[in-house]
Design a protein around this motif. Structure first.
Motif, PDB file in Angstrom:
ATOM      1  N   ASP A  24       0.818  -1.208   0.000  1.00 48.84           N
ATOM      2  CA  ASP A  24       0.000   0.000   0.000  1.00 48.84           C
ATOM      3  C   ASP A  24       0.853   1.260   0.000  1.00 48.84           C
ATOM      4  O   ASP A  24       0.341   2.347  -0.183  1.00 48.84           O
ATOM      5  CB  ASP A  24      -0.904   0.023   1.237  1.00 48.84           C
ATOM      6  CG  ASP A  24      -1.947  -1.070   1.190  1.00 48.84           C
ATOM      7  OD1 ASP A  24      -2.314  -1.492   0.076  1.00 48.84           O
ATOM      8  OD2 ASP A  24      -2.386  -1.509   2.261  1.00 48.84           O
ATOM      9  N   ALA A  25       2.153   1.099   0.237  1.00 49.64           N
ATOM     10  CA  ALA A  25       3.038   2.261   0.309  1.00 49.64           C
ATOM     11  C   ALA A  25       4.360   1.934  -0.382  1.00 49.64           C
ATOM     12  O   ALA A  25       4.686   0.777  -0.611  1.00 49.64           O
ATOM     13  CB  ALA A  25       3.289   2.635   1.765  1.00 49.64           C
ATOM     14  N   MET A  26       5.064   2.972  -0.674  1.00 47.79           N
ATOM     15  CA  MET A  26       6.370   2.793  -1.290  1.00 47.79           C
ATOM     16  C   MET A  26       7.359   2.248  -0.267  1.00 47.79           C
ATOM     17  O   MET A  26       7.160   2.393   0.935  1.00 47.79           O
ATOM     18  CB  MET A  26       6.882   4.121  -1.840  1.00 47.79           C
ATOM     19  CG  MET A  26       6.089   4.646  -3.000  1.00 47.79           C
ATOM     20  SD  MET A  26       6.857   6.108  -3.745  1.00 47.79           S
ATOM     21  CE  MET A  26       6.272   7.371  -2.641  1.00 47.79           C
ATOM     22  N   ARG A  27       8.413   1.623  -0.770  1.00 50.24           N
ATOM     23  CA  ARG A  27       9.514   1.178   0.086  1.00 50.24           C
ATOM     24  C   ARG A  27      10.815   1.416  -0.670  1.00 50.24           C
ATOM     25  O   ARG A  27      10.829   1.595  -1.881  1.00 50.24           O
ATOM     26  CB  ARG A  27       9.356  -0.281   0.477  1.00 50.24           C
ATOM     27  CG  ARG A  27       9.267  -1.242  -0.692  1.00 50.24           C
ATOM     28  CD  ARG A  27       9.022  -2.650  -0.204  1.00 50.24           C
ATOM     29  NE  ARG A  27       8.625  -3.516  -1.308  1.00 50.24           N
ATOM     30  CZ  ARG A  27       8.452  -4.806  -1.191  1.00 50.24           C
ATOM     31  NH1 ARG A  27       8.643  -5.399  -0.022  1.00 50.24           N
ATOM     32  NH2 ARG A  27       8.074  -5.531  -2.220  1.00 50.24           N
ATOM     33  N   THR A  28      11.892   1.440   0.057  1.00 45.89           N
ATOM     34  CA  THR A  28      13.186   1.655  -0.581  1.00 45.89           C
ATOM     35  C   THR A  28      13.648   0.369  -1.255  1.00 45.89           C
ATOM     36  O   THR A  28      13.176  -0.730  -0.929  1.00 45.89           O
ATOM     37  CB  THR A  28      14.256   2.081   0.443  1.00 45.89           C
ATOM     38  OG1 THR A  28      14.493   0.997   1.331  1.00 45.89           O
ATOM     39  CG2 THR A  28      13.845   3.336   1.203  1.00 45.89           C
ATOM     40  N   LEU A  29      14.578   0.502  -2.173  1.00 41.95           N
ATOM     41  CA  LEU A  29      15.163  -0.678  -2.815  1.00 41.95           C
ATOM     42  C   LEU A  29      15.827  -1.550  -1.759  1.00 41.95           C
ATOM     43  O   LEU A  29      15.664  -2.766  -1.759  1.00 41.95           O
ATOM     44  CB  LEU A  29      16.180  -0.260  -3.877  1.00 41.95           C
ATOM     45  CG  LEU A  29      16.972  -1.405  -4.519  1.00 41.95           C
ATOM     46  CD1 LEU A  29      16.051  -2.408  -5.202  1.00 41.95           C
ATOM     47  CD2 LEU A  29      17.999  -0.849  -5.494  1.00 41.95           C
ATOM     48  N   ARG A  30      16.537  -0.932  -0.829  1.00 40.94           N
ATOM     49  CA  ARG A  30      17.216  -1.686   0.225  1.00 40.94           C
ATOM     50  C   ARG A  30      16.206  -2.536   1.013  1.00 40.94           C
ATOM     51  O   ARG A  30      16.399  -3.726   1.228  1.00 40.94           O
ATOM     52  CB  ARG A  30      17.952  -0.732   1.165  1.00 40.94           C
ATOM     53  CG  ARG A  30      18.835  -1.407   2.182  1.00 40.94           C
ATOM     54  CD  ARG A  30      19.492  -0.392   3.118  1.00 40.94           C
ATOM     55  NE  ARG A  30      20.194   0.676   2.448  1.00 40.94           N
ATOM     56  CZ  ARG A  30      21.464   0.634   2.077  1.00 40.94           C
ATOM     57  NH1 ARG A  30      22.178  -0.444   2.297  1.00 40.94           N
ATOM     58  NH2 ARG A  30      22.028   1.668   1.494  1.00 40.94           N
ATOM     59  N   LEU A  69      25.992  -6.278  -2.344  1.00 40.18           N
ATOM     60  CA  LEU A  69      26.582  -4.965  -2.583  1.00 40.18           C
ATOM     61  C   LEU A  69      26.161  -3.973  -1.504  1.00 40.18           C
ATOM     62  O   LEU A  69      26.995  -3.283  -0.917  1.00 40.18           O
ATOM     63  CB  LEU A  69      26.166  -4.437  -3.954  1.00 40.18           C
ATOM     64  CG  LEU A  69      26.513  -2.972  -4.227  1.00 40.18           C
ATOM     65  CD1 LEU A  69      28.005  -2.808  -4.422  1.00 40.18           C
ATOM     66  CD2 LEU A  69      25.728  -2.456  -5.416  1.00 40.18           C
ATOM     67  N   LEU A  70      24.858  -3.891  -1.223  1.00 43.45           N
ATOM     68  CA  LEU A  70      24.374  -2.925  -0.246  1.00 43.45           C
ATOM     69  C   LEU A  70      24.798  -3.292   1.166  1.00 43.45           C
ATOM     70  O   LEU A  70      25.011  -2.415   1.994  1.00 43.45           O
ATOM     71  CB  LEU A  70      22.859  -2.775  -0.355  1.00 43.45           C
ATOM     72  CG  LEU A  70      22.374  -2.168  -1.674  1.00 43.45           C
ATOM     73  CD1 LEU A  70      20.855  -2.130  -1.720  1.00 43.45           C
ATOM     74  CD2 LEU A  70      22.952  -0.794  -1.894  1.00 43.45           C
ATOM     75  N   GLY A  71      24.944  -4.583   1.444  1.00 46.18           N
ATOM     76  CA  GLY A  71      25.446  -5.010   2.747  1.00 46.18           C
ATOM     77  C   GLY A  71      26.887  -4.579   2.946  1.00 46.18           C
ATOM     78  O   GLY A  71      27.264  -4.076   4.006  1.00 46.18           O
ATOM     79  N   THR A  72      27.696  -4.734   1.903  1.00 50.65           N
ATOM     80  CA  THR A  72      29.104  -4.315   1.962  1.00 50.65           C
ATOM     81  C   THR A  72      29.199  -2.805   2.105  1.00 50.65           C
ATOM     82  O   THR A  72      29.990  -2.303   2.896  1.00 50.65           O
ATOM     83  CB  THR A  72      29.837  -4.776   0.692  1.00 50.65           C
ATOM     84  OG1 THR A  72      29.732  -6.191   0.577  1.00 50.65           O
ATOM     85  CG2 THR A  72      31.294  -4.375   0.705  1.00 50.65           C
TER      86      THR A  72
END
Length: 78
Positions: A24-30, A69-72
């Motif tokens: 119902d709402a936006m979320r970040t890619l992460r 990648l995002l974890g690093t």
């Protein structure tokens, strides 16, 4: 999606949709990468295009690559 593009938009809310149910709402890619990774079955993410931005489909392999990648990147920032 390139790694540079993922890093640039990682924390920007957008309409990421996956197999983990209606949103119902936006979320970040992460957030979306972590939400769908725990989902059993066919894993994917989709962001519809519009306003000059192309649609983006991410496969299970893309999701794992970008999560790593995002974890690093998050570890380096800490």
């Amino acid at each position: 999606m390139t790694e540079a593009e993922a890093l640039e938009i990682a924390d920007t809310p957008d309409w990421w949709m996956g197999p983990d149910g209606a949103r119902d709402a936006m979320r970040t890619l992460r957030a979306a990468l972590y939400d769908v990774a725990a989902h059993a079955g066919r894993v994917f993410l989709f962001r519809p295009g519009g306003f000059g931005a192309p649609a983006v489909w991410l496969s299970a392999e893309d999701i794992e690559r970008l999560r790593a990648l995002l974890g690093t990147e998050a570890e380096r920032a800490a």
